[in-house]
Design an enzyme around this catalytic site. Structure first.
Site, mmCIF file in Angstrom:
data_model
loop_
_atom_site.group_PDB
_atom_site.id
_atom_site.type_symbol
_atom_site.label_atom_id
_atom_site.label_comp_id
_atom_site.label_asym_id
_atom_site.label_seq_id
_atom_site.Cartn_x
_atom_site.Cartn_y
_atom_site.Cartn_z
ATOM 1 N N HIS A 518 22.106 -2.130 -2.089
ATOM 2 C CA HIS A 518 20.908 -1.332 -1.903
ATOM 3 C C HIS A 518 20.593 -0.634 -3.220
ATOM 4 O O HIS A 518 20.649 0.583 -3.322
ATOM 5 C CB HIS A 518 21.120 -0.308 -0.780
ATOM 6 C CG HIS A 518 21.478 -0.929 0.548
ATOM 7 N ND1 HIS A 518 22.010 -0.217 1.592
ATOM 8 C CD2 HIS A 518 21.370 -2.201 0.995
ATOM 9 C CE1 HIS A 518 22.213 -1.023 2.628
ATOM 10 N NE2 HIS A 518 21.843 -2.243 2.284
HETATM 11 C C1 LIG Z 1 25.972 -8.275 1.837
HETATM 12 C C2 LIG Z 1 24.583 -7.723 1.948
HETATM 13 C C3 LIG Z 1 24.176 -7.076 3.118
HETATM 14 C C4 LIG Z 1 22.897 -6.556 3.212
HETATM 15 N N1 LIG Z 1 22.510 -5.966 4.381
HETATM 16 C C5 LIG Z 1 21.289 -5.409 4.479
HETATM 17 C C6 LIG Z 1 20.865 -4.801 5.679
HETATM 18 O O1 LIG Z 1 21.566 -4.804 6.681
HETATM 19 N N2 LIG Z 1 19.644 -4.209 5.714
HETATM 20 C C7 LIG Z 1 18.828 -4.191 4.630
HETATM 21 O O2 LIG Z 1 17.746 -3.602 4.702
HETATM 22 N N3 LIG Z 1 19.174 -4.823 3.491
HETATM 23 C C8 LIG Z 1 20.392 -5.436 3.387
HETATM 24 N N4 LIG Z 1 20.734 -6.068 2.232
HETATM 25 C C9 LIG Z 1 19.748 -6.129 1.125
HETATM 26 C C10 LIG Z 1 18.755 -7.277 1.287
HETATM 27 O O3 LIG Z 1 19.430 -8.495 1.273
HETATM 28 C C11 LIG Z 1 17.741 -7.226 0.151
HETATM 29 O O4 LIG Z 1 17.065 -5.985 0.191
HETATM 30 C C12 LIG Z 1 16.669 -8.314 0.193
HETATM 31 O O5 LIG Z 1 17.193 -9.592 0.297
HETATM 32 C C13 LIG Z 1 15.815 -8.186 -1.061
HETATM 33 O O6 LIG Z 1 14.853 -9.197 -1.152
HETATM 34 P P1 LIG Z 1 14.391 -9.702 -2.598
HETATM 35 O O7 LIG Z 1 13.376 -10.727 -2.392
HETATM 36 O O8 LIG Z 1 14.056 -8.514 -3.419
HETATM 37 O O9 LIG Z 1 15.714 -10.314 -3.248
HETATM 38 P P2 LIG Z 1 16.581 -11.585 -2.759
HETATM 39 O O10 LIG Z 1 16.388 -11.819 -1.317
HETATM 40 O O11 LIG Z 1 17.948 -11.359 -3.234
HETATM 41 O O12 LIG Z 1 15.955 -12.807 -3.574
HETATM 42 C C14 LIG Z 1 15.954 -12.841 -4.978
HETATM 43 C C15 LIG Z 1 16.048 -14.284 -5.455
HETATM 44 O O13 LIG Z 1 15.722 -14.329 -6.841
HETATM 45 C C16 LIG Z 1 16.579 -15.261 -7.477
HETATM 46 N N5 LIG Z 1 16.611 -14.935 -8.916
HETATM 47 C C17 LIG Z 1 17.150 -13.834 -9.494
HETATM 48 N N6 LIG Z 1 17.008 -13.881 -10.833
HETATM 49 C C18 LIG Z 1 16.329 -15.028 -11.122
HETATM 50 C C19 LIG Z 1 15.881 -15.633 -12.333
HETATM 51 N N7 LIG Z 1 16.065 -15.042 -13.522
HETATM 52 N N8 LIG Z 1 15.224 -16.827 -12.252
HETATM 53 C C20 LIG Z 1 15.028 -17.435 -11.038
HETATM 54 N N9 LIG Z 1 15.438 -16.904 -9.875
HETATM 55 C C21 LIG Z 1 16.077 -15.706 -9.905
HETATM 56 C C22 LIG Z 1 17.888 -15.085 -6.758
HETATM 57 O O14 LIG Z 1 18.743 -16.198 -6.932
HETATM 58 C C23 LIG Z 1 17.439 -14.878 -5.324
HETATM 59 O O15 LIG Z 1 17.384 -16.099 -4.619
HETATM 60 C C24 LIG Z 1 21.997 -6.642 2.128
HETATM 61 C C25 LIG Z 1 22.399 -7.313 0.968
HETATM 62 C C26 LIG Z 1 23.666 -7.862 0.872
HETATM 63 C C27 LIG Z 1 24.041 -8.584 -0.364
#
Ligand SMILES: Cc1cc2nc3c(=O)[nH]c(=O)nc-3n(C[C@H](O)[C@H](O)[C@H](O)COP(=O)(O)OP(=O)(O)OC[C@H]3O[C@@H](n4cnc5c(N)ncnc54)[C@H](O)[C@@H]3O)c2cc1C
Ligand code: SF4
Lengths: 591, 240
Positions: A518
């Site tokens: 987070h």
């Molecule tokens: C173990 C765990 C438990 C969690 N539990 C909760 C929960 O219960 N409740 C909650 O609200 N949140 C939870 N979270 C947080 C939640 O997963 C994230 O808030 C959410 O997935 C964020 O979405 P996002 O699109 O910002 O990032 P992500 O879903 O992480 O997607 C980002 C993507 O960008 C890609 N990427 C990164 N850098 C590059 C680059 N330079 N070039 C190309 N691709 C790239 C990555 O590979 C990834 O696939 C948890 C996270 C984890 C790890």
């Protein structure tokens, strides 16, 4: 040699929750959209299936779905006086690195952050006076309101199959839900999960103490479900392998089984996996971006992908890194307190107690990611007076389980030896007969908690690593102390045979063990370019065709998990692009 | 547990000199193990020598003594080597994790503060090797013998010294980091899926009544709320 590709309308960097939502929403308009994802494709049928998905060593301990720190990591230090050193392996947080991102292996707890957060400075100043907020606490209002975001929260909850009980529908307080939540237009899409013993016992104890427990809303489908887009969910199996695993039952709301396949089915969408974006390219006039460069990690080839619109959806940490590497916006300087990129990095804090009950069976291997009951009495409850305690923010307290697998979870009463027959006997006796009560607390922004580029260490692409400077301040220590007291009072009222009490955290933040994924801030949203990096539509103040989507836009961190507002803001941004930006490309808010 | 005067390591070291004897040696080395096993039949049967992919003779002797001390045979479970914890550790060190997969290995190197996590220029396998050598050096200094040949009470003293940081290594890796790695791998060898070589016969999971990978509990949640769940653990190999 960089190969320049043909221009597309939209390039999305990272295909997790936010990238997936924007891919689905923007391909609806017929735009040509390309998503560049550094990770590999994985699927429920092939990868998140029995028996191999049920492997604690591979997924929890060895981080199979997560960022590979050999290739790219951050450097860390607790304060500017310290040498910053690389986080050589993952620990405290676990960002994803596959199609679906962290959305594949999250737990699903889904909250609505309210005006308590969005108007944080105004609220505290109005009630407690300007002096109540310490000088170095750089909290600021977000420039958005709960009312504006409500329909988008709703959209995310219905997409992700959130199971829960409403506590406030249109201003009417509902029994069994969270009475402190802000008004919602309608119920959750699915009823709450079946409670487990630990959450029932916590519920009774919290209610007896005068608090208001409710089942935590979570994207673990309590029943088979078809979402408004037609994505099909199975019912949650309470499999006990939720957090850090892909869901075998297709019951955990995740982008790889909802929004992403919908985008993939459209001819105007293209996903390129194993594509690592290294930079966002600025146009010659500096007012727009012209595309991105990326490396195909399967063969090292470098490409330039020109695009009319660039969306950074690479997770909260990587988004900030890409902004710093690309030189977009002024880097934040904590000494002069100028610049914006890197500002207000925040994390969360917590406390936990273990309760041992001779002869009670909690069956800790039967639970969903969201199997807990929670109280919000010390968080979104504005009637909770912070003045005598002298802290800003709040914490939630919960009783239950989330993925307590045996390599990581074998509670024994403190004082038990760490090995030998006595230890084994204690492990055998207490594994099934213990439960946990824990708190998750907010972290307020501080001028010295920030990111910049590391002067020494580099990633596999020869680029500087990002440097994270972070520690908890007095404000968080005070709050943690109060949280520990609350936990212990509730715990003692339950008369456990033995208790490992919660204690206030006063040690510095450490990169081990796991705490939470987070991470927030770094390119924060706000009302003007002097103190924020993006406007309320997550649009860069510097380059109007660049949107930076994720928890990196949060100006501070609350006690709640972040993905509710992360998902809602992704839908909100998609709306702003579809309905306003495309018609009239330019700044959506005048600086 | 009694240690033979002339143990497997001595046997193998001499056997290397007289090449012909080595072949016959394999059969002979099984004997002390079988004799030592005062275990239920199932454990003894599974304890056939599996061979080491990473650990050398001194290291194998150290790890076997370590896991049998930390996990003694009793009414709760067979001893560490009968659970295959030594085999788990050997395979983990020989494999990708031991070789530093996913570990950021670029310098400059500084010890930093504990809050900055792992900072050694060593892969886990190299750390293990250096840590065992340093522990044995300590044991030789303190007791005149390596860890695997000292008495039980002395082993206990050494592990307490390692876990509390009372022992320090001259010119070696920090004790705290070595101990954390050692301890974590022992736990992994007890509780990871048997496909990795430890938790043999799922006897680790049986200690705590963990059902393993069968996890379709939709109906069980209410049915077994507050009641013991009858289960015979199932692992990945059972379903493959
Ligand atoms: C173990 C765990 C438990 C969690 N539990 C909760 C929960 O219960 N409740 C909650 O609200 N949140 C939870 N979270 C947080 C939640 O997963 C994230 O808030 C959410 O997935 C964020 O979405 P996002 O699109 O910002 O990032 P992500 O879903 O992480 O997607 C980002 C993507 O960008 C890609 N990427 C990164 N850098 C590059 C680059 N330079 N070039 C190309 N691709 C790239 C990555 O590979 C990834 O696939 C948890 C996270 C984890 C790890
Ligand atoms: S607990 Fe439920 S939602 Fe989570 S992985 Fe298991 S079946 Fe899926």
């Amino acid at each position: 040699m960089t190969t320049k590709l043909k221009e597309v309308d939209v390039v999305i960097v990272g295909l997790g929750w936010t990238g997936g939502i924007l891919a689905k929403e923007l391909t609806e308009t017929g735009l040509k959209v390309v998503a560049l994802e550094r990770g590999s494709p994985r699927s429920s049928e092939n990868d998140y299936s029995l028996p191999n998905i049920r492997d604690e060593l591979r997924y929890v301990v060895r981080h199979d779905l997560m960022q590979n720190t050999a290739r790219d990591t951050i450097t860390v230090r607790n304060n500017p006086q310290q040498d910053s050193l690389p986080m050589r392996r993952l620990g405290s947080f676990l960002p994803g690195e596959v199609v679906g991102g962290s959305g594949v292996h999250w737990s699903g707890h889904t909250w609505r952050w309210t005006d308590m957060e969005f108007k944080v400075r105004s609220n505290y100043e109005e009630r407690y006076g300007k002096k109540f907020i310490p000088d170095d606490m750089t909290i600021q209002d977000w420039g958005i309101s709960y009312a504006e975001l409500e329909p988008y929260y709703d959209k995310f909850e219905y997409t992700a199959a959130v199971s829960g009980k409403a506590g406030n529908i249109g201003g009417q307080i509902k029994d069994g839900g969270n009475p402190f939540e802000a008004p919602r237009a309608r119920e959750y899409p699915l009823p709450p999960l079946t409670p487990i013993l630990a959450s029932e016992m916590f519920t009774d104890a919290a209610r007896n103490a005068g608090y208001h427990p409710f089942p935590r809303p979570s994207a673990n489908a309590s029943q088979p479900y078809t979402n408004p887009d037609g994505s099909k969910f199975g019912g949650c199996q309470y499999c006990g392998y939720c957090q850090r695993f892909g869901c075998e039952a297709n019951a955990k709301g995740s982008p790889h089984m909802t929004v992403i396949p919908i985008a993939m089915a459209r001819p105007n969408f293209e996903l390129r996996t194993n594509s690592w974006v290294t930079k966002v390219l600025k146009d010659s006039d500096g007012k727009r971006v012209s595309g991105v460069t990326y490396t195909n990690v399967l063969n090292g080839e470098e490409f330039e992908q020109p695009a009319t619109i660039v969306l950074l959806c690479a997770y909260a940490i990587n988004n900030v890194h890409l902004m710093l590497l690309s030189g977009i916006g002024a880097p934040y300087d904590p000494v002069a307190q100028q610049g914006v990129i890197g500002k207000n990095y925040c994390y969360q804090t917590g406390a936990a107690a273990t309760l041992f009950f001779d002869g009670k069976f909690f069956n800790p291997f039967m639970n969903a990611g969201g199997s807990n009951a929670t109280i919000d009495d010390f968080n979104s409850n504005w009637a909770f007076d912070r003045a005598p305690l002298d802290f800003v923010g709040g914490y939630v307290v919960a009783g239950g389980f989330n993925t307590p697998l045996p390599i990581g979870y074998r509670p024994v009463p403190s004082g038990t030896p760490q090995w030998g027959s006595e230890w084994k006997r204690a492990t055998a006796k207490w594994y099934q007969t213990a439960m946990v009560i824990n708190a998750s607390g907010s972290v307020m922004a501080n001028r010295y908690n920030c990111y910049d580029l590391d002067p020494t260490y580099r990633n596999a692409f020869g680029q500087p690593l990002m440097r994270m400077t972070f520690d908890y301040k007095v404000n968080e220590h005070r709050m943690g102390g109060h949280a520990a007291q609350t936990i212990n009072t509730i715990a003692k009222s339950m008369n456990p045979t033995k208790l490992n009490p919660a204690s206030a955290r006063t040690d510095p933040w450490t990169v081990v063990p796991y705490q939470s994924t987070h991470n927030t801030g770094g390119t924060i949203m706000g009302t003007n370019p002097r103190d924020s990096a993006v406007n309320k539509y997550l649009q860069s103040w510097d380059c109007h065709n660049l949107f930076v989507v994720g928890a990196n836009v949060f100006p501070h961190n609350s006690a709640y998990n972040p993905t509710g507002p992360v998902g809602a803001l992704a839908y909100w941004t998609a709306d702003a692009i579809k309905n306003r930006y495309l018609k009239n490309p330019g700044p959506l808010v005048q600086a | 547990m009694k240690k033979q005067e002339f143990d497997r390591r001595d046997f193998l070291k001499t056997a290397v000199v007289g090449g012909a004897a080595a072949a016959g040696g394999t059969a002979a080395i099984a004997t002390p193990e079988v004799a030592q096993a005062e275990q239920p039949a199932a454990a003894a049967e599974a304890a056939a020598p599996a061979g080491y992919a990473f650990l050398n003779l001194d290291e194998a002797a150290f790890v076997e003594a370590l896991v049998d001390h930390m996990i003694p045979a009793d009414e709760i479970s067979p001893k560490g080597t009968d659970l295959g914890v030594n085999i788990y550790i050997d395979r983990a060190l020989a494999g990708a994790w031991g070789k530093g997969e996913r570990l950021y290995m670029q310098g400059p190197w500084k010890l930093g503060s504990p809050s900055q996590g792992y900072q050694l220029p060593l892969t886990p396998a190299q750390l293990y090797r250096a840590g065992i050598a340093a522990t044995n050096a300590h044991c030789r200094k303190a007791y005149g013998k390596p860890f695997d040949r000292i008495a039980d009470a002395q082993r206990q003293e050494v592990l307490i010294g390692l876990s509390t940081g009372k022992i320090t290594f001259d010119n070696g890796p920090p004790v705290r980091v070595f101990w954390t790695t050692l301890y974590q791998t022992v736990i992994e060898g007890m509780y990871s899926d048997p496909i990795y070589g430890g938790n043999r016969n799922k006897a680790g999971w049986a200690i705590i009544g963990f059902p393993g990978i069968i996890a379709v509990h939709r109906d069980h949640v209410a049915q077994y709320r507050g009641k013991p769940f009858p289960s015979k653990p199932v692992g990945i190999a059972d379903m493959s």
